[in-house]
Design an enzyme around this catalytic site. Structure first.
Site, short mmCIF file in Angstrom:
data_model
loop_
_atom_site.label_atom_id
_atom_site.label_comp_id
_atom_site.label_asym_id
_atom_site.label_seq_id
_atom_site.Cartn_x
_atom_site.Cartn_y
_atom_site.Cartn_z
N ASP A 1 0.82 -1.21 0.00
CA ASP A 1 0.00 0.00 0.00
C ASP A 1 0.85 1.26 0.00
O ASP A 1 0.63 2.17 0.81
CB ASP A 1 -0.95 0.00 1.23
CG ASP A 1 -1.79 -1.25 1.32
OD1 ASP A 1 -2.14 -1.82 0.27
OD2 ASP A 1 -2.09 -1.70 2.45
N GLU B 1 -11.14 0.55 -4.00
CA GLU B 1 -10.45 0.98 -2.77
C GLU B 1 -9.21 1.77 -3.14
O GLU B 1 -8.97 2.06 -4.32
CB GLU B 1 -10.09 -0.24 -1.92
CG GLU B 1 -9.17 -1.21 -2.64
CD GLU B 1 -8.98 -2.53 -1.92
OE1 GLU B 1 -9.68 -2.80 -0.94
OE2 GLU B 1 -8.11 -3.29 -2.36
C1 6LW Z 1 -5.77 -2.03 1.97
C2 6LW Z 1 -6.45 -2.12 0.70
C3 6LW Z 1 -5.65 -3.17 0.11
O1 6LW Z 1 -6.31 -1.21 2.94
O2 6LW Z 1 -5.45 -4.10 1.06
O3 6LW Z 1 -4.36 -3.89 -1.62
C4 6LW Z 1 -5.82 -3.49 2.29
N1 6LW Z 1 -5.14 -3.09 -1.04
O4 6LW Z 1 -6.44 -0.98 -0.09
C5 6LW Z 1 -4.85 -3.86 3.33
O5 6LW Z 1 -3.54 -3.62 2.86
#
Ligand code: 6LW
Length: 485
Positions: A11, A168
């Site tokens: 991240d 996300e």
């Molecule tokens: C993070 C989300 C993700 O908050 O995994 O790969 C979660 N992306 O954006 C935990 O790292």
């Protein structure tokens, strides 16, 4: 293809101030939290600290913090003369914001942001100084970042490709005449992807890029998979770059990755109608490399504070972990075993596919050792107690003693060697082997298949961490070596 920050560093969130780039990563159940890196060339990164290093900044109660719980994706920004960091503590504290004048720390006490009902918060400032927080979903709310107060109800602004799961990791950027909304979608596994949309205002409406996803390795035989969760940055020469997470699965089917999600770099160019195009992952940008301070192989524990790469489980009370009791040694006092959620443990991320680690121990009356840890329920270790060395394996609910051997009394050097599997013999071949030994004894005590310490077996968001622990009594570690191959 190698990462620019190897090992469990997912991240990535990046910003630039003058000639200096700074980057922050997630840290989950480990303390201290949110490692902060510095670079001058986007390729060589040095860890300059951890943003969350005081107990009042990072509470990870063992009852609420499972493995891969705790601290999720941060966003790091520089605005109005200071650094801002926002992240989510999923162990019950929700979204929290911190500020610093120096990204190496100290960072402020936490400012809670109760109005954000989601993970992956981003911060962006409008030209009139209005602060927008955009988070997974993808939703947005106006925020006072100095107090954590939010205004109005969150508004859904985009959801990525219709039907794609887990929109996300939003990051909102003002670039030229547009506001660009970069997101990840498809989940953080093999279908992970990066998509982008743009609008005239930070609040939208947003028009998706016709070429979405702008980055994905799904369905390819690229050695780096699960690529997603990205951030953009512009270099001083005007070129654009993306940092992103990816994994390096190895072995047979389905491919096992053991080092967690790592940080990679890719160049970005722009089409004439203003959409970004992501190039192939790289470690050679078109400028001279800047010198970085190499991490020494050996830590002698000569300093009164531990170096920033050392992490512990959920907390690190000085009474249980100190270099001050016995100068030049790290002393660990057991709080419980490795199966207890907050057992006494100090480790560092595995950053090479093959490596050797060794530590010299004075076990005294204790029970202690050297562990390769994927999570609470997946770890292999070699420990000494009562004149014996033992190799132990925990895989899910199963605990096994793999080998035992008498050891001479006094100081011992324990060793672990991880060797990548070069030849995949059949579909079930693991990614690597994990071998344990004692330097004072000939040979290897045991060699285990590394696949059981991989994310494809254990699940979760982290990667392997190699460390020292005390499971009973007070024990002392003279030094710890880690040598990547
Ligand atoms: C993070 C989300 C993700 O908050 O995994 O790969 C979660 N992306 O954006 C935990 O790292």
């Amino acid at each position: 293809m190698i990462p620019v920050i190897a090992g469990f560093h997912p991240d990535p969130s990046i910003c630039r101030v003058g000639a200096d780039y700074y980057l922050a990563c997630s840290s989950f159940e480990y303390f201290p939290g949110v490692p902060i890196f510095h670079s001058r060339d986007l390729v060589g990164w040095t860890q300059i600290g951890n943003a969350l290093e005081r107990p009042n900044q990072l509470r990870l109660p063992s009852g609420d913090t499972s493995s891969s719980g705790g601290i999720y994706a941060p966003t790091l920004r520089h605005h109005d003369g200071r650094f801002w960091l926002i992240t989510t503590n999923v162990a019950g504290h929700g979204n929290v914001l911190f500020t610093a004048t120096d990204p190496a720390g100290p960072w402020s006490d936490p400012i809670r942001v109760p109005g954000i009902a989601g993970i992956d918060p981003d911060l962006a400032w409008d030209s009139d100084g209005t602060c927008w927080c955009t988070f997974a979903g993808v939703s947005q709310i106006r925020l006072d970042p100095l107090t954590g107060e939010s205004f109005g109800a969150p508004r859904r602004i985009w959801s990525g490709a219709p039907g794609a799961k887990a929109p996300e990791a939003p990051h909102l950027y003002r670039i030229g005449e547009y506001w660009y909304l970069l997101i990840a979608e498809g989940g953080t596994e093999r279908c992970h992807a990066v998509s982008i949309a743009r609008g005239q205002a930070p609040t939208g409406p947003f028009e998706p890029c016709p070429a979405n996803p702008i980055l994905t390795h799904r369905g390819t035989d690229h050695p780096v998979q699960n690529t997603g969760h990205a951030g953009l940055v512009q270099a001083p020469n005007g070129s654009w770059w993306m940092v992103l997470l990816g994994v390096r699965p190895r072995g047979g089917t389905p491919g096992w990755h053991a080092l967690g999600r790592e940080t990679f770099l890719a160049p970005v160019t722009w089409t004439t109608d203003g959409w970004p195009v992501v190039g192939e992952l790289t470690t050679t940008p078109p400028w001279p490399r800047q010198p970085v301070t190499a991490t020494p192989v050996r830590d002698d524990f000569d300093l009164s504070e531990l170096a920033p790469q050392w992490i512990s489980l959920r907390h690190r009370p000085t009474e249980d972990c100190t270099t001050k009791d016995r100068p030049g040694w790290l002393t660990l006092r057991a709080r419980g075993s490795l199966d207890d959620l907050d057992g006494t443990f100090v480790g560092r991320r595995q950053q090479h596919l093959s490596f050797r680690a060794r530590t010299r121990i004075d076990p005294a009356e204790g029970r202690c050792g050297l562990v390769v840890r994927l999570d609470d329920q997946h770890h292999y270790e070699i420990e000494v107690a009562d004149g014996e060395a033992r190799v132990l394996a925990r895989i899910g609910p199963l605990h096994t003693t793999v080998a035992t051997r008498p050891v001479p009394a006094g100081l011992v050097v324990l060793r672990v060697e991880v060797a990548v599997t070069e030849t995949v013999r059949d579909a079930r071949s693991g990614p690597d082997t994990v071998s344990f030994g004692v330097e004072e004894l000939d040979g290897t005590l045991a060699t285990l298949d590394g696949k059981y310490l991989s994310t494809e077996v254990a699940g979760g968001f982290t990667g392997r961490v190699i460390g020292m622990y005390s499971a009973a009594g007070t024990v002392h570690f003279d030094w710890f070596d880690y040598e990547g191959a």
